[in-house]
Design a protein around this motif. Structure first.
Motif, PDB file in Angstrom:
ATOM      1  N   TRP A  79       2.984   1.412  -1.036  1.00 21.90           N
ATOM      2  CA  TRP A  79       2.270   0.384  -0.287  1.00 21.90           C
ATOM      3  C   TRP A  79       0.889   0.198  -0.889  1.00 21.90           C
ATOM      4  N   THR A  80       0.296  -0.933  -0.587  1.00 24.23           N
ATOM      5  CA  THR A  80      -1.066  -1.218  -1.006  1.00 24.23           C
ATOM      6  C   THR A  80      -1.673  -2.172   0.011  1.00 24.23           C
ATOM      7  N   VAL A  81      -2.956  -2.450  -0.139  1.00 22.65           N
ATOM      8  CA  VAL A  81      -3.638  -3.413   0.732  1.00 22.65           C
ATOM      9  C   VAL A  81      -4.162  -4.536  -0.144  1.00 22.65           C
ATOM     10  N   SER A  82      -3.804  -5.770   0.210  1.00 21.89           N
ATOM     11  CA  SER A  82      -4.186  -6.924  -0.598  1.00 21.89           C
ATOM     12  C   SER A  82      -4.537  -8.094   0.307  1.00 21.89           C
ATOM     13  N   ASP A  83      -5.718  -8.661   0.098  1.00 18.57           N
ATOM     14  CA  ASP A  83      -6.161  -9.839   0.861  1.00 18.57           C
ATOM     15  C   ASP A  83      -6.049  -9.625   2.366  1.00 18.57           C
ATOM     16  N   GLY A  84      -6.404  -8.427   2.811  1.00 24.05           N
ATOM     17  CA  GLY A  84      -6.396  -8.145   4.243  1.00 24.05           C
ATOM     18  C   GLY A  84      -5.038  -7.847   4.827  1.00 24.05           C
ATOM     19  N   SER A  85      -4.012  -7.717   3.987  1.00 28.53           N
ATOM     20  CA  SER A  85      -2.663  -7.419   4.466  1.00 28.53           C
ATOM     21  C   SER A  85      -2.175  -6.100   3.881  1.00 28.53           C
ATOM     22  N   LEU A  86      -1.382  -5.393   4.667  1.00 25.69           N
ATOM     23  CA  LEU A  86      -0.675  -4.222   4.163  1.00 25.69           C
ATOM     24  C   LEU A  86       0.599  -4.716   3.486  1.00 25.69           C
ATOM     25  N   VAL A  87       0.828  -4.294   2.242  1.00 22.09           N
ATOM     26  CA  VAL A  87       1.962  -4.793   1.461  1.00 22.09           C
ATOM     27  C   VAL A  87       2.875  -3.627   1.094  1.00 22.09           C
ATOM     28  N   LEU A  88       4.159  -3.769   1.408  1.00 21.31           N
ATOM     29  CA  LEU A  88       5.151  -2.757   1.059  1.00 21.31           C
ATOM     30  C   LEU A  88       6.207  -3.353   0.151  1.00 21.31           C
TER      31      LEU A  88
END
Length: 392
Positions: free
Chosen positions: A219-228
């Motif tokens: 997972w990562t955090v991008s543009d204020g969203s958690l991305v999986l």
């Protein structure tokens, strides 16, 4: 226990250190899978531990042996799990007690002061076990932080479409080995706890909740969203369905179509972001793969009310205000391909009711609900409003 007997017991144990260590190591190897293939190292570690116990017991050492603490760091770096490390210390105490009471029962006086020696062993054991596990978990935490950082950087690169020819191999390194993946993006509405120095902090409660229902995934955090990045299989679909029942109502989720791992993931990431933007209070999870082309088009559009024909705005406003059922009638006419009788059957009303609603809508708005163009406009505007892309 007299000094002479104490000295005799310690001397006997000193002479048996290698034998005791070999026995304890064998027990550890047979009872802890994590120590498999560590026979020689395990014997050395056990010998070092028992030797230090005896040196503390006879007063030759008072401080903890830094070599033993260094071994904790080494074991953590080698990938040993914390449960196996903790079990090592339980086995040490159990087998040492067994050795004293069975193999050396003649000189280990349980009824007298022999327990003083054992209590000394226990005190030393407690100090070493605590320091050893602290060092072990400290190194393990550092490794996990470094691993997480690397995993997040790798996923960031994949989502940006870098090195598409290496996507499959990079995903395998991250633990994903399916032929297809889906990208899921999570965000909060309203305020959430946030540490500016760590953009992932506001998602920690969400991550903990997800870990109860899904596997450990990149997972990562991008543009204020958690991305999986999720493997596309039945387990993932079940996890997402279950997950939606447990998340707070202020969480919004967008999921991409299934995407092949042999290529760039940039398009899948874009789809997940579009789907997340389309999620709202009534539809908190939007799966891009289930959307019609019109719904996909609506996700791409920010439709201001000023750009909508006045007649359509009046239709929606009056229908909501007075419950004319014009929009439901329009939807039924679409499904019935313009058939009055078909729409009446779908709504379970008389055909005259459909005719009456069509006439009333035309009188108030000037729109003919039998017109394919009008029905298409109504459907598109409803789609924009449903996905939150309509700006009133």
């Amino acid at each position: 226990m007299g000094k002479a007997m104490r000295a005799s017991l310690l001397e006997t144990l000193n002479s048996q250190v290698d034998e005791i260590a070999e026995h304890v190591a064998a027990v550890l190897l047979s009872s802890i899978p994590g120590f498999a293939d560590r026979g020689d190292d395990l014997h050395k570690l056990t010998t070092l531990t028992l030797t230090d116990f005896l040196r503390h017991a006879d007063g030759a050492r008072t401080e903890l042996d830094p070599l033993l603490i260094d071994r904790a760091h080494e074991l953590a770096r080698s990938g040993l799990d914390g449960g196996s490390a903790a079990h090592f210390w339980r086995v040490i105490s159990q087998e040492l007690w067994s050795w004293l009471t069975v193999r050396n029962s003649a000189i280990f006086d349980l009824r007298g002061d022999g327990l003083a020696v054992w209590n000394g062993f226990l005190a030393t054991h407690e100090r070493y076990a605590a320091a050893f596990m602290d060092a072990f978990f400290e190194t393990q935490s550092e490794l996990r932080a470094a691993e997480l950082s690397c995993r997040r950087v790798s996923l960031d690169d994949l989502l940006a479409g870098k090195s598409p020819d290496q996507t499959e191999s990079m995903l395998q390194v991250l633990g994903i080995r399916t032929e297809q993946v889906v990208i899921a993006r999570f965000s909060f509405t309203g305020d959430a706890p946030n540490d500016p120095s760590d953009p992932g902090s506001r998602f920690q409660p969400l991550i903990r909740e997800m870990q109860a229902h899904t596997r450990r995934l990149p997972w990562t955090v991008s543009d204020g969203s958690l991305v999986l990045c999720l493997p596309y299989d039945e387990r993932t679909r079940d996890s997402i369905r279950r997950l939606s029942e447990h998340l707070d109502t202020n969480v919004r989720i967008g999921i991409s179509r299934p995407w092949p791992v042999a290529g760039s993931l940039a398009a899948a990431n874009r789809q997940a972001e579009l789907a997340r933007r389309g999620a709202g209070a009534t539809t908190r999870i939007v799966d891009f793969g289930t959307l019609s082309l019109m719904q996909v088009a609506a996700l791409h559009v920010d439709l201001p009310a000023d750009d909508v024909p006045e007649s359509l705005n009046i239709l929606f406003t009056e229908d909501a205000k007075s419950d004319h059922e014009w929009l439901r009638t329009a939807e039924a006419l679409l499904q019935a391909h313009g058939s009055i009788s078909g729409a009446a059957n779908l709504l379970r009303v008389h055909m005259n009711t459909i005719y009456y609603r069509i006439a009333a809508a035309r009188r108030v708005t000037g729109l003919d609900l039998r017109s394919p163009g009008v029905l298409a406009d109504i459907q598109f505007l409803q789609t924009c409003r449903s996905f939150g892309r309509y700006v009133a």
